[in-house]
Design a protein around this motif. Structure first.
Motif, PDB file in Angstrom:
ATOM      1  N   TYR A   1      -5.044  -4.323  10.617  1.00  0.00           N
ATOM      2  CA  TYR A   1      -5.554  -3.337   9.528  1.00  0.00           C
ATOM      3  C   TYR A   1      -4.569  -2.343   9.253  1.00  0.00           C
ATOM      4  O   TYR A   1      -4.523  -1.623   8.311  1.00  0.00           O
ATOM      5  N   SER A   2      -3.826  -1.779  10.416  1.00  0.00           N
ATOM      6  CA  SER A   2      -2.772  -1.044  10.289  1.00  0.00           C
ATOM      7  C   SER A   2      -1.555  -1.163   9.395  1.00  0.00           C
ATOM      8  O   SER A   2      -1.024  -0.238   8.790  1.00  0.00           O
ATOM      9  N   ASP A   3      -1.408  -2.295   9.236  1.00  0.00           N
ATOM     10  CA  ASP A   3      -0.551  -2.814   8.260  1.00  0.00           C
ATOM     11  C   ASP A   3      -1.097  -2.406   6.683  1.00  0.00           C
ATOM     12  O   ASP A   3      -0.289  -1.896   5.714  1.00  0.00           O
ATOM     13  N   PHE A   4      -2.132  -2.865   6.449  1.00  0.00           N
ATOM     14  CA  PHE A   4      -2.759  -2.285   5.274  1.00  0.00           C
ATOM     15  C   PHE A   4      -2.475  -0.876   4.967  1.00  0.00           C
ATOM     16  O   PHE A   4      -2.587  -0.155   3.911  1.00  0.00           O
ATOM     17  N   HIS A   5      -2.916  -0.131   6.261  1.00  0.00           N
ATOM     18  CA  HIS A   5      -3.337   1.416   6.313  1.00  0.00           C
ATOM     19  C   HIS A   5      -1.803   1.880   5.903  1.00  0.00           C
ATOM     20  O   HIS A   5      -1.677   2.743   4.838  1.00  0.00           O
ATOM     21  N   ASP A   6      -0.682   1.229   6.345  1.00  0.00           N
ATOM     22  CA  ASP A   6       0.695   1.681   5.897  1.00  0.00           C
ATOM     23  C   ASP A   6       0.963   1.488   4.750  1.00  0.00           C
ATOM     24  O   ASP A   6       1.599   2.276   4.016  1.00  0.00           O
ATOM     25  N   LEU A   7       0.470   0.344   4.116  1.00  0.00           N
ATOM     26  CA  LEU A   7       0.925  -0.106   2.942  1.00  0.00           C
ATOM     27  C   LEU A   7       0.105   0.845   1.911  1.00  0.00           C
ATOM     28  O   LEU A   7       0.758   1.511   0.851  1.00  0.00           O
ATOM     29  N   HIS A   8      -1.059   1.229   2.039  1.00  0.00           N
ATOM     30  CA  HIS A   8      -2.040   1.939   1.213  1.00  0.00           C
ATOM     31  C   HIS A   8      -1.051   3.448   1.368  1.00  0.00           C
ATOM     32  O   HIS A   8      -0.816   3.989   0.314  1.00  0.00           O
ATOM     33  N   GLU A   9      -0.836   4.130   2.355  1.00  0.00           N
ATOM     34  CA  GLU A   9      -0.145   5.225   2.451  1.00  0.00           C
ATOM     35  C   GLU A   9       0.979   5.307   1.525  1.00  0.00           C
ATOM     36  O   GLU A   9       1.024   6.265   0.774  1.00  0.00           O
ATOM     37  N   LYS A  10       1.902   4.238   1.552  1.00  0.00           N
ATOM     38  CA  LYS A  10       2.837   4.301   0.598  1.00  0.00           C
ATOM     39  C   LYS A  10       2.627   4.339  -0.834  1.00  0.00           C
ATOM     40  O   LYS A  10       3.221   4.793  -1.718  1.00  0.00           O
ATOM     41  N   LEU A  11       1.632   3.391  -1.233  1.00  0.00           N
ATOM     42  CA  LEU A  11       1.063   3.340  -2.580  1.00  0.00           C
ATOM     43  C   LEU A  11       0.537   4.707  -3.130  1.00  0.00           C
ATOM     44  O   LEU A  11       0.590   5.041  -4.085  1.00  0.00           O
ATOM     45  N   VAL A  12      -0.213   5.334  -2.110  1.00  0.00           N
ATOM     46  CA  VAL A  12      -0.812   6.570  -2.588  1.00  0.00           C
ATOM     47  C   VAL A  12       0.214   7.528  -2.818  1.00  0.00           C
ATOM     48  O   VAL A  12       0.110   8.366  -3.896  1.00  0.00           O
ATOM     49  N   SER A  13       1.313   7.778  -2.211  1.00  0.00           N
ATOM     50  CA  SER A  13       2.158   8.680  -2.320  1.00  0.00           C
ATOM     51  C   SER A  13       3.168   8.315  -3.366  1.00  0.00           C
ATOM     52  O   SER A  13       3.547   9.080  -4.240  1.00  0.00           O
ATOM     53  N   GLU A  14       3.697   7.112  -3.483  1.00  0.00           N
ATOM     54  CA  GLU A  14       4.503   6.722  -4.533  1.00  0.00           C
ATOM     55  C   GLU A  14       3.959   6.066  -5.953  1.00  0.00           C
ATOM     56  O   GLU A  14       4.503   6.458  -7.040  1.00  0.00           O
ATOM     57  N   LYS A  15       2.631   5.822  -5.923  1.00  0.00           N
ATOM     58  CA  LYS A  15       2.230   5.081  -7.148  1.00  0.00           C
ATOM     59  C   LYS A  15       0.913   6.026  -7.368  1.00  0.00           C
ATOM     60  O   LYS A  15       0.013   5.289  -8.373  1.00  0.00           O
ATOM     61  N   LYS A  16       0.507   6.975  -6.706  1.00  0.00           N
ATOM     62  CA  LYS A  16      -0.642   7.447  -7.029  1.00  0.00           C
ATOM     63  C   LYS A  16      -2.073   6.776  -6.996  1.00  0.00           C
ATOM     64  O   LYS A  16      -2.941   6.788  -7.865  1.00  0.00           O
ATOM     65  N   ILE A  17      -2.292   5.585  -6.259  1.00  0.00           N
ATOM     66  CA  ILE A  17      -3.084   4.975  -5.891  1.00  0.00           C
ATOM     67  C   ILE A  17      -4.495   5.709  -5.251  1.00  0.00           C
ATOM     68  O   ILE A  17      -4.137   6.781  -4.440  1.00  0.00           O
ATOM     69  N   ASP A  18      -5.487   5.637  -5.755  1.00  0.00           N
ATOM     70  CA  ASP A  18      -6.747   6.310  -5.157  1.00  0.00           C
ATOM     71  C   ASP A  18      -6.793   6.146  -3.726  1.00  0.00           C
ATOM     72  O   ASP A  18      -6.701   4.948  -3.183  1.00  0.00           O
ATOM     73  N   LYS A  19      -6.816   7.164  -3.115  1.00  0.00           N
ATOM     74  CA  LYS A  19      -6.690   7.190  -1.510  1.00  0.00           C
ATOM     75  C   LYS A  19      -7.983   6.629  -1.176  1.00  0.00           C
ATOM     76  O   LYS A  19      -7.996   6.223   0.275  1.00  0.00           O
ATOM     77  N   ASN A  20      -9.122   6.638  -1.875  1.00  0.00           N
ATOM     78  CA  ASN A  20     -10.274   6.065  -1.052  1.00  0.00           C
ATOM     79  C   ASN A  20     -10.703   4.467  -1.450  1.00  0.00           C
ATOM     80  O   ASN A  20     -11.557   3.968  -1.182  1.00  0.00           O
TER      81      ASN A  20
END
Length: 96
Positions: free
Chosen positions: A24-43
């Motif tokens: 899960y922590s890998d998914f979380h790390d991926l998500h953090e990068k996508l939220v900051s770089e690609k403006k993915i919905d943080k939720n």
């Protein structure tokens, strides 16, 4: 002994199909990068759950949620997936 859950996710792109294994922590790390770089919905990423996190039913539920999360990301980037997502899904090994 430390115990952690590894999620095995089936990936399909065109005629190619393979599995990736991530915590899960890998998914979380991926998500953090996508939220900051690609403006993915943080939720978009299923929340981290603490209580009963290793129960079989919760693991299966989260596995499905993580699969949906990845499918949603692939729909958001239909032409070219961001490098961090491509790497996470091991595109470089399977898709030419």
């Amino acid at each position: 002994i430390a115990f952690f859950q590894v999620y095995i996710i089936q990936v399909s792109v065109g005629n190619h199909q393979w599995t990736v294994k991530h915590r899960y922590s890998d998914f979380h790390d991926l998500h953090e990068k996508l939220v900051s770089e690609k403006k993915i919905d943080k939720n978009l990423l299923p929340p981290k759950k603490i209580i009963g996190k290793n129960s079989k039913s919760l693991v299966e539920k989260r596995q499905k949620e993580l699969e949906i999360y990845l499918q949603t990301l692939l729909l958001k980037f239909p032409v070219t997936a961001p490098k961090v997502l491509s790497h996470f899904l091991h595109f470089h090994l399977y898709v030419s």
